[in-house]
Design an enzyme around this catalytic site. Structure first.
Site, PDB file in Angstrom:
ATOM      1  N   ILE A   1       2.287  31.088  13.358  1.00  0.00           N
ATOM      2  CA  ILE A   1       3.581  31.065  14.053  1.00  0.00           C
ATOM      3  C   ILE A   1       4.194  29.658  14.058  1.00  0.00           C
ATOM      4  O   ILE A   1       5.405  29.500  13.940  1.00  0.00           O
ATOM      5  CB  ILE A   1       3.453  31.639  15.489  1.00  0.00           C
ATOM      6  CG1 ILE A   1       4.834  31.900  16.105  1.00  0.00           C
ATOM      7  CG2 ILE A   1       2.635  30.752  16.390  1.00  0.00           C
ATOM      8  CD1 ILE A   1       5.476  33.161  15.645  1.00  0.00           C
TER       9      ILE A   1
ATOM     10  N   HIS B   1       4.002  35.260   7.710  1.00  0.00           N
ATOM     11  CA  HIS B   1       3.250  34.745   8.854  1.00  0.00           C
ATOM     12  C   HIS B   1       3.020  35.814   9.909  1.00  0.00           C
ATOM     13  O   HIS B   1       3.683  36.849   9.958  1.00  0.00           O
ATOM     14  CB  HIS B   1       3.970  33.538   9.481  1.00  0.00           C
ATOM     15  CG  HIS B   1       5.059  33.941  10.433  1.00  0.00           C
ATOM     16  ND1 HIS B   1       4.835  34.130  11.773  1.00  0.00           N
ATOM     17  CD2 HIS B   1       6.372  34.209  10.229  1.00  0.00           C
ATOM     18  CE1 HIS B   1       5.967  34.494  12.365  1.00  0.00           C
ATOM     19  NE2 HIS B   1       6.910  34.554  11.442  1.00  0.00           N
ATOM     20  N   CYS B   2       2.034  35.533  10.749  1.00  0.00           N
ATOM     21  CA  CYS B   2       1.806  36.276  11.989  1.00  0.00           C
ATOM     22  C   CYS B   2       1.432  35.203  13.013  1.00  0.00           C
ATOM     23  O   CYS B   2       1.860  34.061  12.859  1.00  0.00           O
ATOM     24  CB  CYS B   2       0.743  37.368  11.819  1.00  0.00           C
ATOM     25  SG  CYS B   2      -0.814  36.836  11.094  1.00  0.00           S
ATOM     26  N   HIS B   3       0.679  35.516  14.039  1.00  0.00           N
ATOM     27  CA  HIS B   3       0.375  34.478  15.029  1.00  0.00           C
ATOM     28  C   HIS B   3      -0.596  33.422  14.503  1.00  0.00           C
ATOM     29  O   HIS B   3      -0.359  32.232  14.635  1.00  0.00           O
ATOM     30  CB  HIS B   3      -0.147  35.086  16.335  1.00  0.00           C
ATOM     31  CG  HIS B   3       0.957  35.686  17.154  1.00  0.00           C
ATOM     32  ND1 HIS B   3       1.932  34.933  17.753  1.00  0.00           N
ATOM     33  CD2 HIS B   3       1.259  36.971  17.427  1.00  0.00           C
ATOM     34  CE1 HIS B   3       2.788  35.716  18.375  1.00  0.00           C
ATOM     35  NE2 HIS B   3       2.408  36.977  18.194  1.00  0.00           N
TER      36      HIS B   3
ATOM     37  N   SER C   1      -0.524  38.999   8.354  1.00  0.00           N
ATOM     38  CA  SER C   1       0.182  38.372   7.227  1.00  0.00           C
ATOM     39  C   SER C   1      -0.648  38.465   5.951  1.00  0.00           C
ATOM     40  O   SER C   1      -0.130  38.760   4.876  1.00  0.00           O
ATOM     41  CB  SER C   1       0.519  36.919   7.547  1.00  0.00           C
ATOM     42  OG  SER C   1      -0.644  36.205   7.917  1.00  0.00           O
TER      43      SER C   1
END
Length: 195
Positions: A60, A136-138, A144
Site C-alpha cells: 500500500i 498492489h494490496c496491503h 496482488s
C-alpha cells in the site's frame, strides 16, 4: 512434470537452469508443494519490486507514495485492496495514472478468480502501450501476487509453476491456500491437469 522457468532473455541476466517438478493433478497435495516452492523466494526488502519487465508487485505504501510512483514511472495501478468507501487515491488523477480497483479480501474462501481475466486484460493493455504497472494490496504478497501470476498464465502462456519461478526470485510472495487452489484450477483449464 518438470518445468524450466521462462524469462525474457533481454531482461534476465542469466537464464535459470533449475528444474521444478510439481504434480498439479491433486490440488490438495499441490498446494503444499507450491508453498514449499514459494518459501524459497527472495526476502521482501522494498515496498515494490519489478517481477516482470515493467510490472511491479508492491504494498500500500508503494501505491500511495508520490515519490515512489514518480521514481518507478508508474502509469497504471491495479489495486487488489480497493475500497468502495475510499475510492482511488486522489494523486492518481493529478499524476494521470490509470487506475483499476478490485475489492478483494485476503481470505481462503474469497473467490479472486472472478477477477483474473479483467486484471490480466488491464495489465496487458498497459504493458502493450508502453506503460509501467504497479499491482498492489496491503502487504504485496497474496492478493496482488495472485493477480500477477494469473496475468503471466493468461497473457504470457506460463504455467503456474513457471509463473511462480519467474516472480519469486524478484519478490517473496505467498498467496493464501484458497488463492493457490484457484490458480491450480486456472492452470488445469489452460494447460490440462498434467501440467
Amino acid at each position: 512434470m518438470s518445468y524450466r522457468a521462462k524469462r525474457l532473455s533481454s531482461w534476465s541476466d542469466k537464464p535459470t537452469s533449475r528444474k521444478v517438478e510439481i504434480d498439479l493433478s491433486s490440488p490438495a497435495l499441490a498446494v503444499f508443494d507450491l508453498e514449499r516452492l514459494l518459501f524459497t523466494g527472495k526476502a521482501i526488502l522494498s515496498n515494490a519490486d519489478e517481477v516482470w519487465p515493467k510490472l511491479y508487485i508492491g504494498d500500500i505504501h508503494s501505491a500511495e507514495s508520490r515519490a515512489d510512483l514518480i521514481t518507478r514511472q508508474i502509469t497504471h495501478v491495479l489495486s487488489a485492496a480497493h475500497s468502495k468507501r475510499r475510492g482511488p487515491p486522489e494523486i492518481y488523477e493529478v499524476m494521470k495514472i490509470t487506475y483499476m480497483g478490485i475489492e478483494a479480501h485476503d481470505s481462503c474462501d474469497f473467490d479472486i478468480s472472478v477477477h483474473f481475466c479483467a486484471a490480466a486484460d488491464f495489465i496487458h493493455r498497459a504493458l502493450s502501450s508502453g506503460g509501467k504497472v504497479l499491482v498492489h494490496c496491503h502487504v504485496g504478497v497474496s492478493r496482488s501476487a495472485t493477480l500477477v501470476l494469473a496475468y503471466l498464465m493468461l497473457k504470457q502462456n506460463l504455467t503456474l509453476v513457471e509463473a511462480i519461478c519467474a516472480v519469486k526470485d524478484k519478490r517473496g510472495i505467498i498467496p493464501n491456500r484458497g488463492f493457490l487452489r484457484q490458480l491450480i484450477k486456472l492452470n488445469g483449464q489452460l494447460f490440462g491437469m498434467l501440467h
